[in-house]
Motif scaffolding. Structure first.
Motif, PDB file in Angstrom:
ATOM      1  N   SER A   1      36.230  -6.252 -48.931  1.00 27.12           N
ATOM      2  CA  SER A   1      35.254  -5.725 -48.205  1.00 27.12           C
ATOM      3  C   SER A   1      35.311  -5.514 -46.941  1.00 27.12           C
ATOM      4  N   HIS A   2      35.844  -6.410 -46.245  1.00 29.91           N
ATOM      5  CA  HIS A   2      36.181  -6.605 -44.648  1.00 29.91           C
ATOM      6  C   HIS A   2      37.219  -5.395 -44.393  1.00 29.91           C
ATOM      7  N   LEU A   3      38.199  -5.428 -45.217  1.00 28.82           N
ATOM      8  CA  LEU A   3      39.394  -4.341 -44.751  1.00 28.82           C
ATOM      9  C   LEU A   3      38.961  -3.027 -45.214  1.00 28.82           C
ATOM     10  N   ASN A   4      37.777  -2.696 -45.835  1.00 27.56           N
ATOM     11  CA  ASN A   4      37.498  -1.415 -46.036  1.00 27.56           C
ATOM     12  C   ASN A   4      36.039  -1.233 -45.550  1.00 27.56           C
ATOM     13  N   GLY A   5      35.676  -2.046 -44.627  1.00 23.37           N
ATOM     14  CA  GLY A   5      34.389  -1.923 -43.942  1.00 23.37           C
ATOM     15  C   GLY A   5      34.383  -1.518 -42.469  1.00 23.37           C
ATOM     16  N   ASP A   6      33.588  -1.844 -41.547  1.00 20.23           N
ATOM     17  CA  ASP A   6      33.686  -1.140 -40.310  1.00 20.23           C
ATOM     18  C   ASP A   6      34.403  -1.965 -39.147  1.00 20.23           C
ATOM     19  N   GLY A   7      34.828  -3.007 -39.704  1.00 15.80           N
ATOM     20  CA  GLY A   7      35.891  -4.027 -38.847  1.00 15.80           C
ATOM     21  C   GLY A   7      34.868  -5.264 -38.527  1.00 15.80           C
ATOM     22  N   SER A   8      33.849  -5.217 -38.681  1.00 15.84           N
ATOM     23  CA  SER A   8      32.918  -6.292 -38.211  1.00 15.84           C
ATOM     24  C   SER A   8      33.102  -7.578 -39.166  1.00 15.84           C
TER      25      SER A   8
ATOM     26  N   LEU B   1      54.026 -11.239 -44.194  1.00 13.84           N
ATOM     27  CA  LEU B   1      53.903 -11.660 -45.532  1.00 13.84           C
ATOM     28  C   LEU B   1      53.640 -10.314 -46.284  1.00 13.84           C
ATOM     29  N   ASP B   2      53.302  -9.136 -45.694  1.00  2.47           N
ATOM     30  CA  ASP B   2      53.094  -7.991 -46.335  1.00  2.47           C
ATOM     31  C   ASP B   2      52.250  -7.910 -47.664  1.00  2.47           C
ATOM     32  N   MET B   3      51.104  -8.536 -47.327  1.00  4.94           N
ATOM     33  CA  MET B   3      49.840  -8.735 -48.470  1.00  4.94           C
ATOM     34  C   MET B   3      49.063  -7.735 -48.630  1.00  4.94           C
ATOM     35  N   LEU B   4      49.188  -6.576 -48.037  1.00  2.46           N
ATOM     36  CA  LEU B   4      48.206  -5.501 -48.046  1.00  2.46           C
ATOM     37  C   LEU B   4      48.873  -4.286 -48.496  1.00  2.46           C
ATOM     38  N   GLN B   5      48.290  -3.538 -49.210  1.00  2.00           N
ATOM     39  CA  GLN B   5      48.645  -2.160 -49.675  1.00  2.00           C
ATOM     40  C   GLN B   5      47.634  -1.076 -49.532  1.00  2.00           C
ATOM     41  N   SER B   6      47.998   0.076 -49.355  1.00  4.52           N
ATOM     42  CA  SER B   6      47.070   1.324 -49.559  1.00  4.52           C
ATOM     43  C   SER B   6      47.099   1.858 -50.768  1.00  4.52           C
TER      44      SER B   6
ATOM     45  N   ASP C   1      47.270 -27.759 -46.661  1.00  4.85           N
ATOM     46  CA  ASP C   1      46.274 -27.007 -47.188  1.00  4.85           C
ATOM     47  C   ASP C   1      45.203 -26.994 -46.490  1.00  4.85           C
ATOM     48  N   LEU C   2      44.689 -27.927 -45.495  1.00  4.18           N
ATOM     49  CA  LEU C   2      43.622 -27.833 -44.611  1.00  4.18           C
ATOM     50  C   LEU C   2      44.119 -26.740 -43.407  1.00  4.18           C
ATOM     51  N   LEU C   3      45.258 -26.650 -42.946  1.00  4.19           N
ATOM     52  CA  LEU C   3      46.102 -25.772 -42.131  1.00  4.19           C
ATOM     53  C   LEU C   3      45.749 -24.452 -42.473  1.00  4.19           C
ATOM     54  N   VAL C   4      46.184 -24.303 -43.807  1.00  3.74           N
ATOM     55  CA  VAL C   4      46.096 -22.806 -44.171  1.00  3.74           C
ATOM     56  C   VAL C   4      44.687 -22.349 -44.358  1.00  3.74           C
ATOM     57  N   GLN C   5      43.941 -23.072 -45.002  1.00  6.30           N
ATOM     58  CA  GLN C   5      42.441 -22.851 -45.087  1.00  6.30           C
ATOM     59  C   GLN C   5      41.857 -22.223 -43.679  1.00  6.30           C
ATOM     60  N   SER C   6      42.564 -23.046 -42.389  1.00  4.08           N
ATOM     61  CA  SER C   6      41.958 -22.904 -41.041  1.00  4.08           C
ATOM     62  C   SER C   6      42.588 -21.469 -40.442  1.00  4.08           C
ATOM     63  N   LEU C   7      43.624 -21.318 -41.095  1.00  2.00           N
ATOM     64  CA  LEU C   7      44.529 -19.910 -40.364  1.00  2.00           C
ATOM     65  C   LEU C   7      44.269 -18.842 -41.193  1.00  2.00           C
ATOM     66  N   SER C   8      43.655 -18.942 -42.369  1.00  2.00           N
ATOM     67  CA  SER C   8      43.428 -17.722 -43.141  1.00  2.00           C
ATOM     68  C   SER C   8      41.875 -17.065 -43.103  1.00  2.00           C
ATOM     69  N   GLY C   9      41.169 -17.943 -42.240  1.00  4.81           N
ATOM     70  CA  GLY C   9      39.747 -17.205 -42.250  1.00  4.81           C
ATOM     71  C   GLY C   9      38.933 -17.775 -43.110  1.00  4.81           C
ATOM     72  N   MET C  10      39.571 -18.676 -43.901  1.00  2.00           N
ATOM     73  CA  MET C  10      38.605 -18.960 -45.116  1.00  2.00           C
ATOM     74  C   MET C  10      37.456 -20.141 -44.949  1.00  2.00           C
TER      75      MET C  10
ATOM     76  N   GLN D   1      39.878 -11.366 -37.924  1.00  2.00           N
ATOM     77  CA  GLN D   1      40.622 -10.493 -37.414  1.00  2.00           C
ATOM     78  C   GLN D   1      41.659 -10.945 -36.506  1.00  2.00           C
ATOM     79  N   ASP D   2      41.633 -12.088 -36.240  1.00  2.00           N
ATOM     80  CA  ASP D   2      42.871 -12.849 -35.695  1.00  2.00           C
ATOM     81  C   ASP D   2      44.123 -12.847 -36.623  1.00  2.00           C
ATOM     82  N   LEU D   3      43.678 -13.084 -37.773  1.00  2.00           N
ATOM     83  CA  LEU D   3      44.768 -13.406 -38.855  1.00  2.00           C
ATOM     84  C   LEU D   3      45.366 -12.119 -39.000  1.00  2.00           C
ATOM     85  N   LEU D   4      44.609 -11.218 -39.187  1.00  2.00           N
ATOM     86  CA  LEU D   4      45.148  -9.651 -39.754  1.00  2.00           C
ATOM     87  C   LEU D   4      46.082  -9.076 -38.702  1.00  2.00           C
ATOM     88  N   LYS D   5      45.872  -9.431 -37.304  1.00  2.00           N
ATOM     89  CA  LYS D   5      46.875  -8.658 -36.408  1.00  2.00           C
ATOM     90  C   LYS D   5      47.984  -9.870 -36.065  1.00  2.00           C
TER      91      LYS D   5
END
Lengths: 392, 385
Positions: A227-234, B335-340, A153-162, B324-328
């Protein structure tokens, strides 16, 4: 133990009565999913290795033991049976295959490839039980570069940006203090299994359900990540004070007062300014609640400090403002709101000792499932299961 | 995946709920193949359409609305209008599942309570999600995520000892309540398939938060009510021993999960830990001291340096990534977790997908969230209402 205020479902009314689940999983996500199925009426048999069994039996929090195993183990293995078998032993494996033939659901969380090597992969099992719902939990799916990383769990939290979503702006990444991803994964697994059982009722076909911790971590972040995916990338920033949602506008967050902490959810700034008589907030329009949240929260933090929590709660609640006192477990478990949910129940261990556990959070027709049985001792049910399911 | 392979193909769900918990539940049913019709009031619709000032708005509706309502249909109905109410009842009579999250008492006043539905939809599986249960002293409180978190004690388990309460930066009470509702609905559908009887499934944000805290809360309840204490340093679970936590390195952060201190001391070359190495009982009791020693040491080199040292020995550790690190990362992409998904105006947006794979396939659909009442006319025609 006091009387229950919410009735207990009759065994016959449990929706999964008659469904048999073989649970090969250890630790958290798989066994938690199997517990929910047991809560809902399924006969869950844990398949455990004869030496030590599920490693969680030995994982104690604060050294708390119950009936010889860790209390932790009992909190999510209650109501199951245990069958000890050595999957590397040909005789045992033959018996296990016979059990699988009689089962409706199989759950495992071995790393990718292991069940196949044992001859217990989905395609292999389908030949002996085509109606089986076969469910697997992995850390990161069954391919890709993280396939063999520990699914923890902790490792997935860490890798997922959460880890960058909780805590305040200047904090280091803050992992949450719970196996959040494991528990979410368990819930997803239950959903997939039940949906497949539903399909099986209609079509007679079994099927495969696969979940992984990382996909569940992504789903948990659905709101923010979208929100991030459809935002300006920041990347979003946690607010400097009282962060509770990186995309949340002021006042959303937690504030310290005299006598404790106050949570305030979505609330118009002008309403707070008026009710709490904070004229410094008058300069902000509602449109600025997000863009100027740092200034607004700082003003609010300063204005609230020193005020009595109960007084402020009285003012805000009278005006239907969305707020709450932040409780700790002593306050929470002692509250009328907690008692009204009748949320705890007692289980007995094989040695007759009792422990308090939380109940299934789902009510069916106004009643809740309660099973007074604690977790089984390792292999406790071998004789009975052999007798019942492995005749001759 | 062909739609007829989805397990809930053919199932009709009428979703009267708004915000997050209820719509998240119907999203899961939709991902699994069910047809979901959102019933929205004309004009404003689901309040989450205008929720949040997040910088990214799409179609004028919030991104959260799109994320949670993709693939659904919308019919606009005014529940105070007799004609619309009759239409809704007819629609429900053809449905398998109804979901609602009105405050306790409201749906009964509308004549759409579970008991009322026995008259026109006796086999319905009826899912209710509330903030604090159907009755009791908190039933009238708004069922809002942050407030349910606040009351549940959960905030005192995040962050370090000495800090105030730390809320989850995720709407976990909503999401777990939604997930629990789905489980109850699906279990009831299995039973309905066998016995033909419907069911009233209920859960709440607060019950879900109690369930969520099962491991530590049970410890507390069986331990004479001793309050849990977070580690003063690098806390990531109030009940676990050192080194469990996230540590700063020279160029980032590394997470280390359950690891025996003697092994860690050897691999990191940390003689300062020797006094603890042979005394596993100290790994919890002295966790603050041990974590300080580890933290000081790890700050001296890069994350990659430590990973190279620890990973070959199967130590449970990971780099702390940002999105940003994760997504790339290839691991994420595999995992193919995103869709348009297509929006009503023809443009596309990127959304997450179901966390489940069914028979080896992850459900996907190209359909975005509907505008309010987008499907009113076609649904009226189809169901003759």
């Amino acid at each position: 133990m006091t009387e229950h205020t919410i009735p207990t479902l009759d065994q016959d009314d449990l929706p999964l009565a008659g469904v048999r689940v073989l649970d090969f999983a250890q630790f958290l996500a798989g066994p938690v999913a199997a517990m929910r199925l047991a809560d809902l009426g399924a006969d869950v048999i844990k398949i455990e290795r004869p030496q030590g069994g599920d490693a969680c039996r030995a994982l104690a929090i604060r050294d708390q033991k119950f009936a010889g195993d860790s209390l932790l183990f009992h909190t999510f293995n209650r109501g199951k049976r245990s069958y000890a078998a050595n999957l590397k032993d040909a005789e045992d494996l033959k018996d296990v295959k016979a059990l699988i033939r009689s089962a409706d659901v199989l759950i495992h969380n071995f790393r990718p490839g292991i069940m196949e090597r044992l001859g217990l992969g989905f395609d292999q099992i389908r030949e002996i039980n085509p109606t089986l719902v076969y469910a697997s939990v992995t850390g990161y799916g069954n391919k890709g570069p993280w396939r063999d990383k520990p699914g923890q769990d902790l490792l997935v939290q860490s890798l997922s940006g959460m880890a960058w979503l909780s805590g305040n702006g200047d904090d280091d990444p803050v992992p949450v203090g719970f196996p959040l991803v494991d528990i979410a994964t368990a819930g997803n697994l239950v959903q997939g299994i039940l949906a497949q059982l539903f399909r099986r009722e209609r079509t007679g076909r079994g099927g495969l359900v696969e979940v992984d911790l990382m996909s569940s971590a992504i789903d948990l972040q659905i709101e923010h990540l979208t929100s991030h995916l459809n935002g300006d990338g920041s990347l979003p920033e946690r607010s400097a004070t009282s962060n509770a949602n990186v995309y949340g506008a002021a006042p959303y967050g937690i504030y310290q007062l005299d006598g404790g902490y106050l949570a305030i959810a979505m609330t118009p700034i002008s309403a707070l300014a008026k009710l709490l008589e904070i004229s410094a907030l008058d300069q902000f329009s509602q449109d600025e609640a997000f863009s100027k949240r740092e200034e607004i929260k700082a003003i609010l933090t300063e204005a609230l400090a020193g005020h009595n929590l109960d007084d402020v709660l009285g003012v805000l609640e009278a005006a239907d403002i969305w707020c709450a006192k932040v409780m700790n477990w002593t306050e929470f478990t002692g509250s009328d709101g907690f008692q009204a949910l009748d949320p705890i129940t007692q289980v007995s261990g094989p040695d007759g000792s009792t422990a308090i556990v939380t109940r299934c959070p789902i009510r069916l027709d106004g009643a809740v499932p309660r099973n007074g049985r604690g977790a089984p001792a390792l292999g406790a049910d071998n004789p009975q299961i052999r007798n019942e399911l492995l005749p001759g | 995946m062909p739609p007829d392979h989805l397990p809930l193909t053919g199932l009709l769900v009428i979703d009267l709920s708004q915000f997050l918990a209820g719509p998240y539940a119907s999203l899961r049913l939709q991902d699994l193949g069910a047809r979901v019709i959102k019933v929205e009031r004309p004009g404003k619709g689901d309040l989450s359409r205008s929720l949040y000032l997040s910088d990214t708005m799409l179609d004028g509706d919030s991104t959260i609305f799109h994320a949670i309502n993709r693939g659904k249909q919308s019919i606009a109905l005014d529940l105070k209008n007799a004609g619309d109410m009759a239409a809704l009842k007819k629609l429900i009579s053809k449905a398998d599942v109804v979901i609602q999250n009105f405050r306790p008492g409201v749906i009964e006043r509308l004549g759409l309570g579970y008991d009322d539905m026995q008259k026109f939809a006796p086999h319905i599986v009826y899912g209710s999600v509330s903030g604090y249960g159907p009755d009791g002293p908190w039933a009238r409180y708004p069922g809002q995520d942050l407030l349910a978190q606040a009351r549940s004690g959960v905030m005192w388990l995040n962050g370090d000892d000495g800090q105030g309460p730390v809320p989850f930066g995720l709407a976990i009470a909503d999401m777990f309540a939604g997930a629990n509702l789905v489980q109850g609905i699906l279990a009831s559908l299995v039973r309905k398939g066998i016995s033909g009887t419907g069911c009233h499934v209920e859960t709440s944000l607060l019950e879900s938060m109690i369930d969520f805290q099962f491991e530590m809360l049970a410890t507390h309840l069986n331990d004479g009510g001793r309050p849990p204490r977070r580690a003063t340093h690098r806390s990531a679970h109030a009940g676990l021993s050192a080194p469990y936590g996230v540590y700063q390195t020279l160029d980032g952060y590394i997470a280390i999960a359950m690891t025996p201190i003697d092994r860690l001391a050897d691999l990191l070359g940390l003689p300062a830990l020797d006094v603890f190495a042979s005394a596993p009982e100290s790994w919890f009791a002295e966790r603050d001291t041990i974590k300080q020693i580890i933290a000081t040491h790890l700050a001296d080199a890069t994350t990659d340096h430590w990973l190279a040292l620890l990973e070959p020995h199967d130590i449970w550790c990971a780099k702390v990534l940002e999105w940003q690190d994760l997504l790339k990362h290839e691991a994420f992409q595999r995992l193919d977790m995103l869709q348009s998904v297509e929006r009503c105006d023809g443009r596309t947006m990127r959304l997450t997908r179901s966390p489940l794979r069914i028979n080896g396939h992850r459900p996907a659909s190209r359909q975005g969230a509907p505008s309010i009442g987008a499907d009113s006319a076609s649904i009226r025609k189809e169901f003759d209402i």
